[in-house]
Design an enzyme around this catalytic site. Structure first.
Site, PDB file in Angstrom:
ATOM      1  N   ASP A  51       0.829  -1.319  -0.116  1.00  0.00           N
ATOM      2  CA  ASP A  51       0.014   0.204   0.027  1.00  0.00           C
ATOM      3  C   ASP A  51       0.780   1.182  -0.046  1.00  0.00           C
ATOM      4  OD1 ASP A  51      -2.287  -1.767   0.105  1.00  0.00           O
ATOM      5  OD2 ASP A  51      -1.970  -1.896   2.441  1.00  0.00           O
ATOM      6  N   HIS A  64      -5.186  -3.523   5.716  1.00  0.00           N
ATOM      7  CA  HIS A  64      -5.043  -3.989   4.466  1.00  0.00           C
ATOM      8  C   HIS A  64      -6.020  -4.566   3.545  1.00  0.00           C
ATOM      9  CE1 HIS A  64      -2.762  -5.139   0.703  1.00  0.00           C
ATOM     10  NE2 HIS A  64      -2.937  -6.371   1.100  1.00  0.00           N
TER      11      HIS A  64
HETATM   12  P1  NAI Z   1      -0.365 -18.323  -5.528  1.00  0.00           P
HETATM   13  O1  NAI Z   1      -1.578 -19.350  -5.519  1.00  0.00           O
HETATM   14  O2  NAI Z   1       0.227 -18.128  -6.778  1.00  0.00           O
HETATM   15  O3  NAI Z   1       0.737 -18.838  -4.337  1.00  0.00           O
HETATM   16  C1  NAI Z   1       0.348 -19.350  -3.202  1.00  0.00           C
HETATM   17  C2  NAI Z   1       1.450 -20.646  -2.962  1.00  0.00           C
HETATM   18  O4  NAI Z   1       0.975 -21.040  -1.694  1.00  0.00           O
HETATM   19  C3  NAI Z   1       1.151 -21.709  -3.742  1.00  0.00           C
HETATM   20  O5  NAI Z   1       2.394 -22.154  -4.350  1.00  0.00           O
HETATM   21  C4  NAI Z   1       0.638 -22.755  -2.831  1.00  0.00           C
HETATM   22  O6  NAI Z   1       1.058 -24.034  -3.111  1.00  0.00           O
HETATM   23  C5  NAI Z   1       1.005 -22.493  -1.568  1.00  0.00           C
HETATM   24  N1  NAI Z   1       0.435 -23.131  -0.402  1.00  0.00           N
HETATM   25  C6  NAI Z   1      -0.860 -23.399  -0.291  1.00  0.00           C
HETATM   26  N2  NAI Z   1      -1.058 -23.808   0.980  1.00  0.00           N
HETATM   27  C7  NAI Z   1       0.136 -23.886   1.396  1.00  0.00           C
HETATM   28  C8  NAI Z   1       0.799 -24.540   2.771  1.00  0.00           C
HETATM   29  N3  NAI Z   1      -0.169 -25.023   3.627  1.00  0.00           N
HETATM   30  N4  NAI Z   1       1.923 -24.311   3.015  1.00  0.00           N
HETATM   31  C9  NAI Z   1       2.763 -23.969   2.225  1.00  0.00           C
HETATM   32  N5  NAI Z   1       2.405 -23.549   0.995  1.00  0.00           N
HETATM   33  C10 NAI Z   1       1.228 -23.352   0.670  1.00  0.00           C
HETATM   34  O7  NAI Z   1      -0.714 -16.681  -4.801  1.00  0.00           O
HETATM   35  P2  NAI Z   1       0.017 -15.574  -4.772  1.00  0.00           P
HETATM   36  O8  NAI Z   1      -0.357 -14.805  -5.731  1.00  0.00           O
HETATM   37  O9  NAI Z   1       1.235 -15.720  -4.488  1.00  0.00           O
HETATM   38  O10 NAI Z   1      -0.602 -14.932  -3.105  1.00  0.00           O
HETATM   39  C11 NAI Z   1      -0.446 -15.393  -1.911  1.00  0.00           C
HETATM   40  C12 NAI Z   1      -1.083 -14.747  -0.845  1.00  0.00           C
HETATM   41  O11 NAI Z   1      -0.712 -13.498  -0.779  1.00  0.00           O
HETATM   42  C13 NAI Z   1      -2.491 -14.614  -1.286  1.00  0.00           C
HETATM   43  O12 NAI Z   1      -3.346 -14.954  -0.069  1.00  0.00           O
HETATM   44  C14 NAI Z   1      -2.589 -13.279  -1.611  1.00  0.00           C
HETATM   45  O13 NAI Z   1      -4.250 -12.838  -1.272  1.00  0.00           O
HETATM   46  C15 NAI Z   1      -1.772 -12.479  -0.933  1.00  0.00           C
HETATM   47  N6  NAI Z   1      -1.553 -11.204  -1.191  1.00  0.00           N
HETATM   48  C16 NAI Z   1      -1.065 -10.368  -0.250  1.00  0.00           C
HETATM   49  C17 NAI Z   1      -0.605  -9.215  -0.656  1.00  0.00           C
HETATM   50  C18 NAI Z   1      -0.454  -8.086   0.439  1.00  0.00           C
HETATM   51  O14 NAI Z   1      -0.262  -6.955   0.277  1.00  0.00           O
HETATM   52  N7  NAI Z   1      -0.401  -8.523   1.705  1.00  0.00           N
HETATM   53  C19 NAI Z   1      -0.517  -8.704  -1.892  1.00  0.00           C
HETATM   54  C20 NAI Z   1      -1.141  -9.611  -2.857  1.00  0.00           C
HETATM   55  C21 NAI Z   1      -1.275 -10.841  -2.503  1.00  0.00           C
END
Ligand code: NAI
Length: 337
Positions: free
Chosen positions: A155, A184
């Protein structure tokens, strides 16, 4: 020796975040954990000729806890981008049902294997997942409030970029470091453009432009979700933002002083300035505010910023507080049910 673990390392955020960490000379060991595809990511990164050692950890099945334990043992910093991202039309809160259990399981792993690590929570909804981590660590008797960070840095990154885009002749995004406070998600995100270096530029905007700018920061994530059209949410800018916070923490651990970052933290925590901040945000237990970092983590909450904000920002804050209260309660209730 500094060991950093990335949980969810094979994902859209996890991969570029791990790449940035692999390039940081302060990182000696990089542990990559995921439930899919992580050996490939690890093998790929391990060929980079930076000095850190890269190892990947994939559980054999759902019951296997040893891979997570190995990834976490000895970790000084743990970054969690594990979980599902948004698709068009979804709010961050829609992710709660899946991500809450994932985050709780990983927090249990931290409690059992590296209770003194700094935990940086990226998984959404951050407003609820951070309380889940805190409650889980409390249940295990290892909670240190100075060491749990909700990552809201994206942000700030967006707020800096978006105001600079309005003044392309006079400013660059790197001129700014906007304080973005609250939470957030959507209206819980409150950029404080009226304070600091952005104040004069912000004042020059019409009321309509000001409103549009605030809205763009609050809902900037939607621009990426829509552009990706079903393929997820922000990953590259998020990896950069998560890396920025991790880098600041690593610098503070090495003894650099005066480093301030905004983070979503527990105000019911005894940290210097937290009780004062809590009073100013209607008694909320969690809030994102600028904090000064030290070797121990969060050294001091810079609550005085709340006295400097404009009347319009106070109105935004009121809305944020109402929504945050519910998000936080939801996380606490989940962790204690
Ligand atoms: P993605 O789906 O590309 O990657 C997530 C990964 O987590 C996958 O490789 C999956 O296999 C893994 N995963 C699922 N369960 C797991 C477990 N129990 N242990 C370890 N790994 C596990 O998703 P992306 O785009 O990387 O987003 C990840 C998270 O980050 C989402 O919840 C998203 O909403 C959040 N996010 C947060 C932001 C922030 O500003 N804080 C900004 C953008 C995304």
């Amino acid at each position: 020796m500094v060991k950093v673990a990335v949980l969810g390392a094979a994902g859209g955020i996890g991969q570029p975040l791990s790449l940035l960490l692999k390039l940081n000379p302060q990182v000696d060991e990089l542990a990559l954990f995921d439930v899919v595809n992580v050996p490939g990511v690890g093998a790929d990164l391990s060929h980079i000729n930076s000095d850190s050692k890269t190892e990947s950890f994939l559980p054999a099945d759902r019951e296997d806890k040893t891979a997570l334990a190995k990834a976490l043992t000895g970790a000084d910093v743990v970054i969690i981008p594990a979980g599902v991202p948004r698709k068009p039309g979804m709010t961050r809160d829609d992710l709660f049902n899946i991500n809450a259990s994932i985050v709780r399981g990983l927090a249990e792993g931290i409690a059992e294997n590296c209770p003194k690590a700094f935990s940086l929570i990226i998984s959404n909804p951050v407003n609820s997942t951070v309380p889940i981590v805190v409650e889980t660590l409390k249940q295990k008797g290892v909670y240190d409030p100075k060491r749990v960070f909700g990552v809201t840095t994206l942000d700030i990154v967006r707020a800096n970029t978006f105001i600079a885009q309005l003044y392309p002749e006079e400013t660059k995004p790197t001129d700014f470091n906007v304080n973005v406070i609250g939470g957030h998600s959507g209206e819980t995100i409150v950029p404080l453009y009226s304070v600091g270096k952005t104040a004069d530029y912000y004042k020059k905007l019409s009321e309509e432009q000001q409103k549009a700018l605030i809205k763009r920061v609050q809902f900037g994530g939607d621009e990426v979700v829509q552009a990706k059209n079903g393929a997820g949410s922000a990953t590259l800018s998020m990896a950069y933002a998560g890396y920025r916070l991790a880098e600041s923490i690593l610098k503070a651990v090495k003894g650099e002083s005066g480093i301030v970052e905004c983070t979503f933290l527990n105000l019911d925590s005894g940290i210097k300035g937290a009780a004062e901040a809590k009073k100013l945000v209607n008694g909320l237990d969690y809030f994102s505010l600028p904090v000064e970092l030290s070797k121990e983590g969060i050294h001091e909450v810079k609550y005085d910023i709340l006295d400097k904000i404009s009347t319009d920002e106070k109105a935004l804050l009121k809305v944020a507080i109402e929504q945050l209260e519910k998000n936080v309660e939801k996380g606490v209730a989940f962790a204690n049910k």
